[in-house]
Structure formats: C-alpha cells, structure tokens
Design an enzyme around this catalytic site. Structure first.
Site, mmCIF file in Angstrom:
data_model
loop_
_atom_site.group_PDB
_atom_site.id
_atom_site.type_symbol
_atom_site.label_atom_id
_atom_site.label_comp_id
_atom_site.label_asym_id
_atom_site.label_seq_id
_atom_site.Cartn_x
_atom_site.Cartn_y
_atom_site.Cartn_z
ATOM 1 N N HIS A 107 -20.952 -22.937 27.550
ATOM 2 C CA HIS A 107 -21.970 -22.122 27.101
ATOM 3 C C HIS A 107 -22.154 -22.347 25.680
ATOM 4 O O HIS A 107 -23.250 -22.177 25.052
ATOM 5 C CB HIS A 107 -21.539 -20.584 27.536
ATOM 6 N N SER A 111 -16.862 -24.024 33.935
ATOM 7 C CA SER A 111 -17.800 -23.088 34.848
ATOM 8 C C SER A 111 -17.198 -21.711 34.698
ATOM 9 O O SER A 111 -15.876 -21.395 34.760
ATOM 10 C CB SER A 111 -17.857 -23.565 36.272
HETATM 11 P P1 AMP Z 1 -24.420 -19.852 33.894
HETATM 12 O O1 AMP Z 1 -23.901 -18.861 32.949
HETATM 13 O O2 AMP Z 1 -23.568 -20.714 34.825
HETATM 14 O O3 AMP Z 1 -25.697 -19.726 34.435
HETATM 15 O O4 AMP Z 1 -24.898 -20.994 32.770
HETATM 16 C C1 AMP Z 1 -25.861 -20.867 31.691
HETATM 17 C C2 AMP Z 1 -26.073 -22.215 30.907
HETATM 18 O O5 AMP Z 1 -24.955 -23.006 30.664
HETATM 19 C C3 AMP Z 1 -26.754 -23.362 32.234
HETATM 20 O O6 AMP Z 1 -27.694 -24.074 31.345
HETATM 21 C C4 AMP Z 1 -25.487 -24.006 32.385
HETATM 22 O O7 AMP Z 1 -26.080 -25.363 33.024
HETATM 23 C C5 AMP Z 1 -24.855 -24.289 31.099
HETATM 24 N N1 AMP Z 1 -23.450 -24.711 31.427
HETATM 25 C C6 AMP Z 1 -22.568 -23.889 32.215
HETATM 26 N N2 AMP Z 1 -21.280 -24.789 32.380
HETATM 27 C C7 AMP Z 1 -21.551 -25.756 31.419
HETATM 28 C C8 AMP Z 1 -20.789 -26.826 30.800
HETATM 29 N N3 AMP Z 1 -19.512 -26.970 31.597
HETATM 30 N N4 AMP Z 1 -21.305 -27.778 30.118
HETATM 31 C C9 AMP Z 1 -22.331 -27.652 29.536
HETATM 32 N N5 AMP Z 1 -23.248 -26.471 29.959
HETATM 33 C C10 AMP Z 1 -22.845 -25.729 30.895
#
Ligand code: AMP
Length: 277
Positions: free
Chosen positions: A35, A183
C-alpha cells in the site's frame, strides 16, 4: 495529515482545497509496504494525496473472510501521516445509508473469469465503492496495484465510461523476501503457512519459464496443477490470460499473464505475473 471520518467532513476539506493535482489511493487498511508504495507514488506525483481506509462489506462474498479481515487504524495513521495529506476513514453507515441504491455495472467478460467467476458479486461491490469514492473526491490520479490485476482492469473499464478525466495509475507488485505478494490477509497466516505460501510465487516463476520454452497453456496448467496437488496445497484456479481482455489463451503470448488463486487453510491468496516480456 487531515482526517475525515464522514463524507461531510471530506467534502469540507475538499471545498477548501485549491491544489490542482489530487492523488487518491483507495485501500481497506491494515496497511503494508505494498500500500505504502502506492501512497508514496501518489505523494510524488500530486499536490494533495488522499488515502481511504474502508473495509467494504459489499465486496466480500464470504462473511467469515469479512469478519477476519485485519484492521489497525492507529497503525495505519502512523504509517501514512508523513506521506499523505488526508485520510478518509468513514463508517459503513456513512458510506451506505439505509436508502443507498446499489448500482449495477456492465463489466462484460471481466466479471465472468477468475475472481469474478469464483467470488460472485465481488466486482459489483468493488465498483460500487470506487464509483462512490471517485464521485466524492474527483481525483486527477487514482492508484491501484497490479497485485489485483483483474480489479485494475475493471476500474480502467468503468473509468473509461464514467470517469474519463481520472488517470488510473497501475503500480508494481511489492513482495515479501520469500516472494509472497504482500497482502493484508498475510497477517492471518501462521509462520509455517507464511513460508509455504511462497510456493505461489515459485509456481508463477515456473509457469513463466515453461511459457518461455514454448509450452501450451494446457501443458503448463497440468504441470502447475500437479505441483499443487503434490504439495497438498489447494489451488482454486490457474489461468493464462490475455493482458487486456483477460480471456483465457490456448498459448501464452507476449504480455499474457498467469493468474493463481489458492487457499492456505482458510486464507485465500491471489497473485499474477507477466509470462513473456
Ligand atoms: P486492499 O487494501 O487490499 O484493497 O488494497 C488497496 C490497494 O493496494 C489495491 O489497489 C491493491 O491492488 C494494492 N495492493 C495491495 N497489495 C499490494 C502489493 N503487494 N503490491 C502492490 N499493490 C498492492
């Protein structure tokens, strides 16, 4: 960093905002360096950076997954206070009042493959929240991770129709030392599962190598599926798809991608990789 806990508070902040370039990073919190890479990029490329932290119930097709989703708002604030100008962390009631009318988005084939096929209603939920946040913020740039490649493709698809002025910026996948894609759900893995989970990344690297050796999708899939079986690791799907249409390919082509969804215990993990550069 300014903090808005309601749409009203955010509107007030935005009404005083004279900066031209507004970068927006939507997240579900429990922030990690994946993030942070998006937020840092938004901070570098814009005059004012807004991060949202909202665990969107509409995109969860599994109640247990929603209940177990990690949250750490104080930790999130600490991590971003020097790289974001504003945090938007609303409640579910503020985002979806009782008279909220759910929108339906025509997502064509994007909703019929992979995550769309296996997580019914997931992308309609994602589109509802992103639509609502884009309408509220009207950013000039919005940042999404390639980690959720199908989500990124869908946001690009709906933005073409509804938000043609917003530039959607795709950001590289940030990984753990063992290759596992970062993640928020990794927090729910045991130490042992965390080590084992690097197998997903190893499998994508293997698929890339096999694609380089000119193997067909069927041949690559059989090898990867049998590897998962041998390792007693539950594979939900392995697909090789076109990087734009996301439709399955019988043979890997330039820029095509391999996609994996797999379970370690109850934790569902996804990852993807370009096969032929
Ligand atoms: P989330 O909180 O999982 O909904 O993710 C928020 C944003 O962060 C989304 O656009 C995800 O694709 C991005 N994101 C999550 N994990 C990663 C990662 N390991 N590398 C790059 N972007 C990420």
């Amino acid at each position: 960093m300014l903090i808005a806990k309601t749409k009203k508070e955010l509107r007030e902040i935005l009404s005083k905002q004279e900066k031209k370039k507004i970068g927006f990073v939507p997240t579900m919190g429990a922030l990690h360096s994946g993030h942070l890479s998006l937020i840092e990029k938004a901070n570098d490329e814009n005059d004012f950076t807004i991060v949202s932290v909202f665990v969107n119930p509409k995109q969860f097709n599994n109640q247990e997954d929603l209940e177990k989703y990690p949250e750490d708002l104080n930790g999130d604030i600490e991590k971003i206070e020097t790289i974001a100008d504003c945090l938007f962390c609303p409640s579910t009631e503020d985002i979806y009042p009782s008279d909220y009318q759910e929108k339906y988005f025509e997502l064509e084939q994007f909703e019929e493959v992979m995550e769309g096929k296996h997580r019914g209603g997931h992308f309609q939920g994602v589109c509802n929240i992103v639509y609502l946040l884009f309408e509220l913020i009207h950013p000039t740039h919005a940042y999404f991770g390639i980690k959720d490649y199908q989500q990124l493709a869908i946001i690009q698809h709906i933005s073409k129709k509804h938000f043609s002025k917003i530039k959607i910026v795709a950001c590289e996948i940030v990984r753990e030392k063992n290759g596992l894609a970062k993640s928020s759900r990794n927090q729910n893995l045991s130490k042992d599962q965390f080590q084992k989970a690097s197998f997903i990344y190893q499998s994508l690297l293997k698929a890339k190598k096999l694609a380089g050796n000119n193997l067909s999708t069927n041949d690559i899939s059989s090898i990867i599926e049998s590897d998962f079986k041998q390792n007693h690791f539950e594979l939900e799907y392995f697909e090789i798809s076109d990087h734009i249409t996301l439709l399955p390919l019988s043979k890997p082509t330039v820029k095509s991608r391999a996609f994996i969804a797999a379970y370690l215990g109850k934790v569902r993990l996804i990852d993807n990789m370009e096969l032929i550069e």
